[in-house]
Design an enzyme around this catalytic site. Structure first.
Site, PDB file in Angstrom:
ATOM      1  N   LYS A 136      -4.411 -11.019  -5.888  1.00 46.72           N
ATOM      2  CA  LYS A 136      -5.579 -11.536  -5.147  1.00 46.72           C
ATOM      3  C   LYS A 136      -6.795 -10.649  -5.394  1.00 46.72           C
ATOM      4  O   LYS A 136      -6.663  -9.444  -5.643  1.00 46.72           O
ATOM      5  CB  LYS A 136      -5.270 -11.658  -3.659  1.00 46.72           C
ATOM      6  CG  LYS A 136      -5.257 -10.354  -2.933  1.00 46.72           C
ATOM      7  CD  LYS A 136      -5.360 -10.516  -1.428  1.00 46.72           C
ATOM      8  CE  LYS A 136      -5.416  -9.105  -0.854  1.00 46.72           C
ATOM      9  NZ  LYS A 136      -5.557  -8.918   0.506  1.00 46.72           N
ATOM     10  N   LYS A 165     -11.170  -6.143  -2.070  1.00 44.60           N
ATOM     11  CA  LYS A 165     -12.239  -5.145  -1.991  1.00 44.60           C
ATOM     12  C   LYS A 165     -11.748  -3.794  -2.464  1.00 44.60           C
ATOM     13  O   LYS A 165     -12.444  -3.079  -3.149  1.00 44.60           O
ATOM     14  CB  LYS A 165     -12.674  -4.962  -0.524  1.00 44.60           C
ATOM     15  CG  LYS A 165     -13.401  -6.123   0.075  1.00 44.60           C
ATOM     16  CD  LYS A 165     -14.033  -5.733   1.411  1.00 44.60           C
ATOM     17  CE  LYS A 165     -13.089  -5.668   2.583  1.00 44.60           C
ATOM     18  NZ  LYS A 165     -12.500  -6.823   3.130  1.00 44.60           N
ATOM     19  N   LYS A 222       0.838  -1.202   0.000  1.00 49.09           N
ATOM     20  CA  LYS A 222       0.000   0.000   0.000  1.00 49.09           C
ATOM     21  C   LYS A 222       0.866   1.244   0.000  1.00 49.09           C
ATOM     22  O   LYS A 222       0.573   2.213  -0.697  1.00 49.09           O
ATOM     23  CB  LYS A 222      -0.949  -0.003   1.198  1.00 49.09           C
ATOM     24  CG  LYS A 222      -2.031  -1.052   1.012  1.00 49.09           C
ATOM     25  CD  LYS A 222      -3.183  -0.952   1.966  1.00 49.09           C
ATOM     26  CE  LYS A 222      -4.216  -2.022   1.630  1.00 49.09           C
ATOM     27  NZ  LYS A 222      -5.166  -2.309   2.661  1.00 49.09           N
TER      28      LYS A 222
HETATM   29  P1  TYM Z   1      -9.892  -8.355   5.022  1.00 52.57           P
HETATM   30  O1  TYM Z   1     -11.070  -7.530   5.344  1.00 52.57           O
HETATM   31  O2  TYM Z   1      -8.956  -7.881   3.989  1.00 52.57           O
HETATM   32  O3  TYM Z   1     -10.356  -9.813   4.621  1.00 52.57           O
HETATM   33  C1  TYM Z   1     -11.225 -10.553   5.461  1.00 52.57           C
HETATM   34  C2  TYM Z   1     -10.900 -12.025   5.388  1.00 52.57           C
HETATM   35  O4  TYM Z   1     -11.001 -12.471   4.035  1.00 52.57           O
HETATM   36  C3  TYM Z   1      -9.773 -13.066   3.620  1.00 52.57           C
HETATM   37  N1  TYM Z   1      -9.544 -12.714   2.215  1.00 52.57           N
HETATM   38  C4  TYM Z   1      -9.376 -13.616   1.240  1.00 52.57           C
HETATM   39  N2  TYM Z   1      -9.347 -14.948   1.260  1.00 52.57           N
HETATM   40  C5  TYM Z   1      -9.166 -15.584   0.068  1.00 52.57           C
HETATM   41  N3  TYM Z   1      -9.002 -14.937  -1.103  1.00 52.57           N
HETATM   42  C6  TYM Z   1      -9.007 -13.600  -1.167  1.00 52.57           C
HETATM   43  N4  TYM Z   1      -8.860 -12.974  -2.318  1.00 52.57           N
HETATM   44  C7  TYM Z   1      -9.203 -12.872   0.050  1.00 52.57           C
HETATM   45  N5  TYM Z   1      -9.284 -11.549   0.356  1.00 52.57           N
HETATM   46  C8  TYM Z   1      -9.482 -11.477   1.685  1.00 52.57           C
HETATM   47  C9  TYM Z   1      -8.713 -12.444   4.506  1.00 52.57           C
HETATM   48  O5  TYM Z   1      -7.573 -13.245   4.597  1.00 52.57           O
HETATM   49  C10 TYM Z   1      -9.454 -12.319   5.829  1.00 52.57           C
HETATM   50  O6  TYM Z   1      -9.441 -13.528   6.523  1.00 52.57           O
HETATM   51  N6  TYM Z   1      -6.844  -7.463   8.844  1.00 52.57           N
HETATM   52  C11 TYM Z   1      -7.945  -8.254   8.400  1.00 52.57           C
HETATM   53  C12 TYM Z   1      -9.182  -8.124   9.247  1.00 52.57           C
HETATM   54  C13 TYM Z   1      -8.957  -8.315  10.709  1.00 52.57           C
HETATM   55  C14 TYM Z   1      -8.862  -9.569  11.383  1.00 52.57           C
HETATM   56  C15 TYM Z   1      -8.685  -9.253  12.744  1.00 52.57           C
HETATM   57  C16 TYM Z   1      -8.889 -10.894  10.949  1.00 52.57           C
HETATM   58  C17 TYM Z   1      -8.851  -7.341  11.640  1.00 52.57           C
HETATM   59  N7  TYM Z   1      -8.676  -7.895  12.857  1.00 52.57           N
HETATM   60  C18 TYM Z   1      -8.537 -10.249  13.717  1.00 52.57           C
HETATM   61  C19 TYM Z   1      -8.751 -11.891  11.930  1.00 52.57           C
HETATM   62  C20 TYM Z   1      -8.572 -11.580  13.298  1.00 52.57           C
HETATM   63  C21 TYM Z   1      -8.316  -7.839   6.992  1.00 52.57           C
HETATM   64  O7  TYM Z   1      -8.014  -6.760   6.523  1.00 52.57           O
HETATM   65  O8  TYM Z   1      -9.090  -8.711   6.345  1.00 52.57           O
END
Ligand code: TYM
Length: 331
Positions: free
Chosen positions: A196, A199, A114
């Site tokens: 990947k 969003k 980023k």
């Molecule tokens: P975030 O919001 O980017 O994504 C949420 C979850 O979706 C998974 N993910 C994917 N899995 C497979 N293929 C993809 N293309 C893909 N894009 C996203 C992510 O691995 C995630 O599991 N930092 C985290 C959110 C968070 C969190 C936490 C997670 C904040 N605190 C505590 C677990 C525990 C995030 O930005 O996820």
């Protein structure tokens, strides 16, 4: 009966969630929930690390939580809530910030990606983001964190911080393990399958959103970028085809080999149309149920308030111990 182990996870409500979020994370929460005491939240504090429209942030926060319920998260096993409703997340994050090193935060791939795009105006919150994520996890004495592959590095950092503080002050935190599914952990962008599905970064055509209509989903898969070959096989050289097979596999439970065998003598177009249909069928009931949960805002608010109260009680016990251990005068 022995207390159940604790499982924690969350999704950022930066947009409507993607197929990647569902297959990489939420679907596995549902699968694992019976064996754990679960805490699932919508991470709005994380979401503001990039600029959000206030109205959309609120809508997306509720959309995420309604999706968890629609996917089958069961309130018997799980507490669901909005991250900012439980103030202990931000409070412990401050403490953990003071026990993280600039060097280790600077090595986080997500931050490096980023910051290389944004440059000097990157918000400080994006740099310290993993300390907040560690707080989300460590507050609940968590043993398992089901996430997609992109979160592995943040999980490793969380473990390092937990071990560092436990070594300094005695056993404050459980050291959590990641759960990364064998299939679906990295769903790729339909337009640039070497990246990947995301969003925030994917183009409209590259990402399938859980709010997309059947028509939109069909169009996105029909236009999915593949390669100049014709044979359907599962290999890294055919990233676009591999991604479609992975998506089918994550939904149907069939192995990549089984799927490839069923396409002997068929064309890329068949695989695209079938994958679209499989996704549409999987998402249809999810979308209908999400709308049902969203149509009763009063009930959703009630669930979230109960969830936040329960989560806060659990989180406060950990935060109190941490404050005591580091020498803060008790209140
Ligand atoms: P975030 O919001 O980017 O994504 C949420 C979850 O979706 C998974 N993910 C994917 N899995 C497979 N293929 C993809 N293309 C893909 N894009 C996203 C992510 O691995 C995630 O599991 N930092 C985290 C959110 C968070 C969190 C936490 C997670 C904040 N605190 C505590 C677990 C525990 C995030 O930005 O996820």
């Amino acid at each position: 009966m022995a207390a159940k182990k604790i499982m924690v996870s969350g999704v950022q409500p930066t947009h409507k969630l993607t197929l990647g979020n569902y297959l990489g994370a939420i679907k596995n929460w549902v699968k694992l929930q019976n064996e754990y005491e679960c805490y699932f939240f919508s991470v709005d504090l994380h979401a503001i690390t990039s600029r959000q429209d206030p109205k959309e942030l609120g809508e997306n926060t509720l959309f995420a939580l309604a999706t968890y319920l629609a996917a089958g998260i069961d309130l018997e096993h799980a507490t669901i809530f909005v991250q900012s409703h439980v103030r202990q997340h931000a409070e412990l994050a401050w403490v953990l910030n003071c026990f993280c090193y600039m060097g280790e935060l600077g090595r986080m791939t997500q931050f490096k990606d980023k910051s290389s795009r944004v440059g000097e105006t990157i918000p400080v919150g994006l740099f310290t983001y993993p300390a907040l994520m560690a707080s989300d996890i460590l507050l609940y004495q968590t043993e398992l964190v089901p996430v997609g592959a992109d979160q592995k590095q943040h999980l490793e950092l969380t473990r390092d911080i937990a071990i560092r503080m436990n070594n300094l002050y005695g056993p404050l935190f459980k050291v959590p393990e990641p759960y990364i599914p064998k299939v679906g952990a990295r769903i790729m962008d339909l337009q640039s399958p070497e990246n990947k599905m995301s969003k925030s970064v994917s183009t409209e055509m590259g990402a399938v959103f859980l709010s997309d209509s059947a028509k939109e989903i069909e169009k996105k898969f029909k236009r999915a970028v593949t390669d100049s070959g014709t044979e359907i096989s599962y290999s890294d050289e055919k990233a676009g085809i591999k991604n479609l097979i992975d998506i089918q596999s994550a939904i149907t439970g069939k192995t990549a080999e089984e799927i490839v065998a069923s396409y002997q003598g068929k064309l890329y177009g068949h695989l695209k149309v079938d994958t679209a249909n499989i996704v549409i069928q999987e998402l249809k009931p999810l979308q209908e149920r999400t709308q049902q949960f969203l149509s009763d805002k009063g009930e959703l608010q009630r669930i979230l308030r109960l969830g936040a109260d329960k989560a806060a009680a659990k989180a406060e016990a950990t935060l109190k111990n941490v404050y005591r251990a580091i020498g803060f005068v008790p209140y």
